[in-house]
Design an enzyme around this catalytic site. Structure first.
Site, PDB file in Angstrom:
ATOM      1  N   ASP A 105       9.186   0.092   4.714  1.00 26.79           N
ATOM      2  CA  ASP A 105       9.741   0.926   3.861  1.00 26.79           C
ATOM      3  C   ASP A 105      11.152   1.552   4.344  1.00 26.79           C
ATOM      4  O   ASP A 105      11.335   1.666   5.279  1.00 26.79           O
ATOM      5  CB  ASP A 105       8.679   2.106   3.803  1.00 26.79           C
ATOM      6  CG  ASP A 105       7.352   1.540   3.249  1.00 26.79           C
ATOM      7  OD1 ASP A 105       7.447   0.998   2.071  1.00 26.79           O
ATOM      8  OD2 ASP A 105       6.377   1.664   3.850  1.00 26.79           O
ATOM      9  N   GLU A 156      -0.497   2.869  -7.189  1.00 28.97           N
ATOM     10  CA  GLU A 156      -0.426   2.650  -5.991  1.00 28.97           C
ATOM     11  C   GLU A 156      -0.630   4.030  -5.199  1.00 28.97           C
ATOM     12  O   GLU A 156       0.486   4.597  -5.380  1.00 28.97           O
ATOM     13  CB  GLU A 156       0.662   1.604  -5.592  1.00 28.97           C
ATOM     14  CG  GLU A 156       0.476   0.247  -6.060  1.00 28.97           C
ATOM     15  CD  GLU A 156       1.562  -0.679  -5.713  1.00 28.97           C
ATOM     16  OE1 GLU A 156       2.513  -0.409  -5.012  1.00 28.97           O
ATOM     17  OE2 GLU A 156       1.573  -1.844  -6.168  1.00 28.97           O
TER      18      GLU A 156
END
Length: 277
Positions: free
Chosen positions: A61, A50
């Site tokens: 995040d 990824e």
């Protein structure tokens, strides 16, 4: 249409083991080092890669990945340069699946049609776009599927049986199960709860289920791998990269090795987890 992601998970299922899915932000700490790390990941044991698309406001995040985005943007990383990195990697590796992960805004600004054309041309296999719900599938998900890319959706502990069918409707490649609520890298997942959640998702889909958020050690990776089709590690790798940088956040002679060594360790954990699935 069978993608690299489909083929990789089918191969691993035949081998009786889970995939190690690694996440790093494209262009962190600079494009050249990022590509060097990327090229070293498959030999270290990464089964699926990824690659984060740097964004100025990555809300889902945690601090480690937010800072990696900032470092990449400061070094001049753009979505076009991220696709260039994928293209350069793909010239030497035609087998390892690459998934771009991030937010819709950079893709929207780039232009959806142009992005899908350039992404497939570069050798991208799938997309994870965390801020596009199933209700907005016509924006990107359906065009991506039509272009031959997998569109990978996130399921969370709060995604109940009523919501799951909508989440899974146009999902392909694999399902990414977010094992803990909150931001990335915040807490360690409970393997017992994860195995139960994976089993519940599998009652709704035949797709592989990869589990991420909070996995940091080979031991944790092995425990999760025992009950899932894949283990995703991101924040731990980004943190290892950050720890190798100099005081100005520039790459050092240790940067590539720091990430690759941790990937190798995690891969041993994943591969030693089970031999009976």
């Amino acid at each position: 249409m069978t993608t690299r992601i489909d083929r990789r998970f089918a191969t691993l299922q035949a081998e009786g083991r889970a995939a190690l899915v690694t996440f790093l932000t494209a262009g962190d700490p600079d494009a050249e080092t990022s590509l060097a790390i990327l090229r070293a990941l498959p030999a270290a044991g990464a089964d699926v890669i990824e690659l984060g698309m740097p964004f100025t406001d990555p809300m889902a995040d945690g601090p480690a990945i937010q800072m990696s985005s900032q470092r990449a943007i400061k070094a001049g990383q753009t979505l076009a340069r991220t696709l260039d990195i994928v293209g350069a990697f793909r010239r030497g590796d035609d087998a390892t699946p690459i998934v771009l992960m991030g937010y819709y805004n950079p893709i929207y600004v780039y232009g959806v049609e142009r992005f899908l054309r350039d992404a497939t041309s570069a050798g991208v296999d799938g997309l994870i776009v965390v801020d596009l719900p199933p209700e907005e599938d016509e924006e990107l998900c359906l065009p991506a599927l039509k272009a031959g890319l997998n569109f990978i959706r996130l399921a969370t502990p709060t995604t109940d049986d009523k919501r799951l069918p909508a989440v899974l409707a146009n999902t392909s490649g694999f399902v990414y199960y977010v094992s803990v609520t909150g931001i990335t890298g915040a807490a360690a997942p409970d393997p017992g709860k994860v195995a139960g959640a994976v089993a519940r998702i599998k009652r709704h889909t035949r797709l592989p289920v990869a589990v991420g958020f909070g996995v940091r050690t080979a031991e944790q990776a092995g425990a999760i791998a025992a009950g899932a089709d894949g283990v995703v590690v991101g924040s731990a790798l980004v943190s290892a990269l950050k720890a190798s940088l100099d005081a100005s956040d520039k790459a050092t002679a240790q940067t590539v090795t720091a990430v690759v060594d941790l990937v190798a360790e995690l891969a041993r954990g994943v591969r030693g987890a089970r031999a009976d699935k």
